[in-house]
Design a protein around this motif. Sequence first.
Motif, PDB file in Angstrom:
ATOM      1  N   LEU A  50     -47.438 -21.681 -77.335  1.00  0.00           N
ATOM      2  CA  LEU A  50     -46.411 -21.106 -78.206  1.00  0.00           C
ATOM      3  C   LEU A  50     -45.268 -22.101 -78.302  1.00  0.00           C
ATOM      4  O   LEU A  50     -44.724 -22.527 -77.283  1.00  0.00           O
ATOM      5  CB  LEU A  50     -45.912 -19.767 -77.650  1.00  0.00           C
ATOM      6  N   PRO A  58     -51.506 -15.184 -72.808  1.00  0.00           N
ATOM      7  CA  PRO A  58     -50.625 -14.957 -73.961  1.00  0.00           C
ATOM      8  C   PRO A  58     -49.590 -13.869 -73.694  1.00  0.00           C
ATOM      9  O   PRO A  58     -49.521 -12.851 -74.393  1.00  0.00           O
ATOM     10  CB  PRO A  58     -51.612 -14.536 -75.053  1.00  0.00           C
ATOM     11  N   ALA A 204     -40.737 -18.324 -85.015  1.00  0.00           N
ATOM     12  CA  ALA A 204     -41.628 -17.284 -84.485  1.00  0.00           C
ATOM     13  C   ALA A 204     -40.900 -15.951 -84.617  1.00  0.00           C
ATOM     14  O   ALA A 204     -39.655 -15.912 -84.668  1.00  0.00           O
ATOM     15  CB  ALA A 204     -42.005 -17.546 -83.034  1.00  0.00           C
ATOM     16  N   PRO A 253     -45.915 -18.100 -85.696  1.00  0.00           N
ATOM     17  CA  PRO A 253     -46.425 -17.265 -84.603  1.00  0.00           C
ATOM     18  C   PRO A 253     -45.771 -15.887 -84.546  1.00  0.00           C
ATOM     19  O   PRO A 253     -44.578 -15.736 -84.851  1.00  0.00           O
ATOM     20  CB  PRO A 253     -46.094 -18.083 -83.351  1.00  0.00           C
ATOM     21  N   ILE A 255     -45.146 -12.534 -82.073  1.00  0.00           N
ATOM     22  CA  ILE A 255     -45.117 -11.935 -80.743  1.00  0.00           C
ATOM     23  C   ILE A 255     -45.116 -10.424 -80.928  1.00  0.00           C
ATOM     24  O   ILE A 255     -44.262  -9.883 -81.628  1.00  0.00           O
ATOM     25  CB  ILE A 255     -43.865 -12.369 -79.963  1.00  0.00           C
ATOM     26  N   ASP A 275     -50.028 -13.592 -81.762  1.00  0.00           N
ATOM     27  CA  ASP A 275     -50.360 -14.804 -81.017  1.00  0.00           C
ATOM     28  C   ASP A 275     -50.145 -14.607 -79.521  1.00  0.00           C
ATOM     29  O   ASP A 275     -50.882 -15.165 -78.705  1.00  0.00           O
ATOM     30  CB  ASP A 275     -49.515 -15.968 -81.521  1.00  0.00           C
ATOM     31  N   VAL A 276     -49.118 -13.863 -79.166  1.00  0.00           N
ATOM     32  CA  VAL A 276     -48.849 -13.497 -77.775  1.00  0.00           C
ATOM     33  C   VAL A 276     -48.285 -12.086 -77.767  1.00  0.00           C
ATOM     34  O   VAL A 276     -47.893 -11.550 -78.811  1.00  0.00           O
ATOM     35  CB  VAL A 276     -47.856 -14.466 -77.070  1.00  0.00           C
TER      36      VAL A 276
END
Length: 351
Positions: A50, A58, A204, A253, A255, A275-276
Amino acid sequence: MISDRKLEHLLLCTHSDVEYHKKTGFKDVELVHKALPEVNQEEIDLSTSLLGKELDAPLIITAITGGHPASEIVNQKLARAAGKLNIGLGLGSQRAAVENPELESTYTIARQEAPEALIIGNIGAPQMELSSRAAEMMDLDALAIHLNPLQEAIQPEGDVDSRGYLENIQETVKNTSIPVIAKETGAGISGNDAQLLETAGIKAIDVAGAGGTSWAAVETHRSQDKSMGELYWDWGITTAASTVEVSQSVEIPVISSGGIRNGLEAVKALALGADVVGMALPVLKASYQGEEILQDFFHNFINQMKVAMFLVGASNLEELQNTDLVIQGKTREWLQERGYDTKIYARRSSL
């Protein structure tokens, strides 16, 4: 004082009912079981990256605290866990330390304890003029601007003039040497807002959807007149719906956080396009029970994730996002009414 408010928030989150009654929406998400997974569970790879930082799983401990002497030991425990597991750690709003440098150690302790970990700083949207000083306070990998209009609206001392936020975000991105993240605080982010944030240069987005800690609930406990907070206790876009909206709307990305309480829910969020994933309240509660309990919490959580990935036949995160799932119930109704395609997930493994 801000510092006293930080301690009050910590105590309320730990000891009071502050969670949404309307939950995350992940019960509407069903992963399609695979009777022939063709995967060795013990070899499942959860590693990812990330913002250029490698992670062994993640996971991010999303923004919790800082700014009061009592919060230093909390950030110390969280940082140790993040360092040992090589996962991310988000700090609470740094405003208190920018305005009172004597409190800087409540944040800088994180980097001292986790010199290699992904550490994300934090400043509130109403205080974006403090972002440079927050970014310079310590060796951060990214700075989160937290968006909390619900909390500000309910908070007795809240700032309810949000004019110019998007323009200020653009300026903050230009003037900050590290990546800038946009993070809600529990009411979710729509796909429309996500597109605006991406255009503004945000690197992100943490959706922080409805289903976890309700800051309307937190402020209800602090207020003498509880009627407003009780009315808006469950306000927001659920985490599942917000994860889909944002992941289908931007290229940066995503979250997913907001009420994720186990590894199965985390895998569902990742399968939806995150992504996480991030967690705050359960990590905070585990930290108060000691570092061993905190480590056990994460080891169990990661094992739960691997079981879910085994059962859908995914040996890594890339494969997970090509497995099948079905979105049902209110989450499907919401997304379809909002114009998002829920069918693309159901048979994507055969495409």
